[in-house]
Design an enzyme around this catalytic site. Structure first.
Site, PDB file in Angstrom:
ATOM      1  N   SER A 277      46.944  84.461 -60.409  1.00 41.61           N
ATOM      2  CA  SER A 277      48.345  84.867 -60.341  1.00 41.61           C
ATOM      3  C   SER A 277      49.108  84.287 -59.160  1.00 41.61           C
ATOM      4  CB  SER A 277      48.464  86.387 -60.364  1.00 41.61           C
ATOM      5  OG  SER A 277      47.620  86.970 -59.405  1.00 41.61           O
TER       6      SER A 277
ATOM      7  N   HIS B 213      48.953  86.048 -67.188  1.00 39.77           N
ATOM      8  CA  HIS B 213      49.929  84.955 -67.009  1.00 39.77           C
ATOM      9  C   HIS B 213      49.796  83.833 -68.025  1.00 39.77           C
ATOM     10  CE1 HIS B 213      51.199  86.857 -63.287  1.00 39.77           C
ATOM     11  NE2 HIS B 213      49.912  87.073 -63.056  1.00 39.77           N
TER      12      HIS B 213
ATOM     13  N   LYS C  84      54.968  90.748 -69.024  1.00 40.27           N
ATOM     14  CA  LYS C  84      55.279  89.454 -68.408  1.00 40.27           C
ATOM     15  C   LYS C  84      55.913  88.543 -69.463  1.00 40.27           C
ATOM     16  CE  LYS C  84      52.369  90.554 -64.618  1.00 40.27           C
ATOM     17  NZ  LYS C  84      51.041  90.684 -64.059  1.00 40.27           N
TER      18      LYS C  84
HETATM   19  C1  PLP Z   1      50.459  91.860 -63.419  1.00 44.00           C
HETATM   20  C2  PLP Z   1      48.981  91.752 -63.533  1.00 44.00           C
HETATM   21  C3  PLP Z   1      48.199  92.826 -63.934  1.00 44.00           C
HETATM   22  C4  PLP Z   1      48.783  94.203 -64.115  1.00 44.00           C
HETATM   23  O1  PLP Z   1      49.496  94.318 -65.291  1.00 44.00           O
HETATM   24  P1  PLP Z   1      50.577  95.475 -65.412  1.00 44.00           P
HETATM   25  O2  PLP Z   1      50.816  95.602 -66.863  1.00 44.00           O
HETATM   26  O3  PLP Z   1      51.766  95.009 -64.650  1.00 44.00           O
HETATM   27  O4  PLP Z   1      49.949  96.694 -64.809  1.00 44.00           O
HETATM   28  C5  PLP Z   1      46.855  92.632 -64.131  1.00 44.00           C
HETATM   29  N1  PLP Z   1      46.292  91.440 -63.896  1.00 44.00           N
HETATM   30  C6  PLP Z   1      46.993  90.384 -63.477  1.00 44.00           C
HETATM   31  C7  PLP Z   1      46.309  89.084 -63.236  1.00 44.00           C
HETATM   32  C8  PLP Z   1      48.369  90.518 -63.266  1.00 44.00           C
HETATM   33  O5  PLP Z   1      49.077  89.489 -62.818  1.00 44.00           O
END
Ligand code: PLP
Length: 391
Positions: free
Chosen positions: A181, A209, A240
């Site tokens: 990330s 992502h 996302k």
């Molecule tokens: C954003 C993210 C999460 C968490 O997801 P949410 O739905 O926002 O709780 C988990 N793993 C990664 C790699 C992330 O970037």
């Protein structure tokens, strides 16, 4: 007692502040998209994870309104009581088919999905192997499971194999971000899967992502590498690129059936509102059918990479929407971020402990909501910064 406790909390906050590490929330005053108003300033945002620009898409807004009109706004109960709506069921079927795995299960958030999967499947005496650059929630999941936690250097397959070879744990699981990330690089998933075969382990891939971004139809990392295996437990978030909220896990049917019985973050929480599932089906339709949107995002990624010709700072190698510009010191990263803000460009500086020491960076995230002109502005401002900011 409480005076003393409050004083010690305040002392810690003061310490954080004097180290320049206090985190502050920006106030968003418009819809989430590329051109926003934030803290009373109009800016182009290069911060969000809304990689396909769906968070403000008219089809999704319409679906949200229709979903609420049909199913109400609250789910009223957990999935195992009466919260599991036909809208959730239809979305699970669509997600499993989309990523090409037998069954899928919705969770409220990605954080809860990872906690649920690892704590359900792993326990005391088992062993979990985790990339050192994994997202914090995978680490929390491993710790909560009480399994032995072995962290291996980023994408270091030899180190990982060394750890797997010496483990005698009855159950083993490898945990990895599919797209890291803060770096934007990919996990070598085929090689990890080969290690899972060799050492009889499961593979949890967190594609927060990659889902929507990678693969010709946007199905994410598994499509990108053309991977399929009953050892894979695939997790992706829906807040996302999918533009809405939530997360899902897709895997072999027996794994999903087991999670329904044992994943505590699935069982002991209210189902998300069914209208969110209705909206996510509309999102999935756009992801699957609007190829142009993903093509535009990938054109912007190429434009940024070819347009930036800097000497002081370099982009980390990444084919994804996350394009980190490596800076080094905390101070320089902050100064660059502040400079860009004076030009109306919002790009966050990411500092330790989120990233390793001396690797502070700007995390540029691109979105299909950006125009080529937006990206050209960013490129021009970075070239100007290189000239104007003291080295
Ligand atoms: C954003 C993210 C999460 C968490 O997801 P949410 O739905 O926002 O709780 C988990 N793993 C990664 C790699 C992330 O970037």
């Amino acid at each position: 007692m409480s005076d003393k406790l409050f004083a010690s909390l305040q002392a810690e906050l003061d310490e954080r502040a004097s180290a320049g590490l206090t985190r502050r929330r920006r106030l968003l005053q418009t819809a989430q998209t590329a051109h926003i108003q934030c803290d009373d300033q109009a800016v182009i945002s290069f911060c969000s994870n809304d990689y396909l620009g769906l968070a403000n898409h008219p089809d999704l807004i319409e679906a949200w309104q229709r979903g609420a009109a049909e199913a109400g706004v609250g789910s009223g109960a957990s999935h195992l009581i009466t919260g599991h709506h036909a809208q959730h069921e239809a979305l699970e079927l669509a997600l499993a088919a989309f990523v090409g795995l037998p069954k899928a299960l919705l969770f409220s958030t990605g954080y809860m999905a990872n906690i649920g999967v690892v704590t359900a499947l792993m326990g005391r005496g088992d062993a979990v192997f985790a990339d050192k650059l994994n997202h914090a929630c995978l680490n929390d999941a491993a710790l909560l499971s009480r399994a032995e936690l072995h962290r291996y250097p980023h994408n270091d397959l030899a180190a990982l194999e060394g750890m797997l070879k010496t483990s005698h744990a009855p159950r083993k699981m490898i945990l990895a971000d599919a797209v890291f990330s803060m770096d934007g690089d990919l996990v070598p998933a085929p090689e990890l899967l080969a290690l899972c075969e060799k050492y009889d382990a499961l593979l949890l891939l967190d594609d927060a992502h990659g889902f929507g971004v990678l693969g010709a139809k946007g199905a994410g990392l598994l499509e990108h590498f053309d991977l399929k295996s009953p050892r894979i437990i695939y997790m992706a978030t829906l807040g996302k690129a999918a533009g809405v909220f939530g997360a899902f896990v897709a895997a072999d049917a027996v794994v999903i059936d087991y999670l329904v019985q044992h994943a505590r973050t699935y069982i002991y929480t209210s189902a998300t509102p069914p209208a969110i599932a209705t909206t996510l089906r509309a999102s999935l339709k756009v992801i699957e059918q609007d190829y142009g949107r993903r093509a535009h995002l990938h054109r912007l990624i190429s434009l940024l990479k070819s347009g930036l010709q800097l000497k002081r700072w370099q982009l980390a190698p990444s084919i994804t929407a996350i394009q980190p510009l490596m800076v080094g010191s905390n101070h320089d990263a902050l100064a660059l971020s502040e400079y860009l803000l004076t030009k109306g460009l919002l790009v966050p500086a990411i500092r330790p402990p989120t990233v390793p020491k001396d690797t502070a960076r700007l995390r540029i995230s691109l979105s299909a909501a950006h125009s080529e002109e937006d990206v050209r502005q960013l490129i021009a401002a970075l070239h100007q910064a290189e000239k104007e900011l003291p080295a």
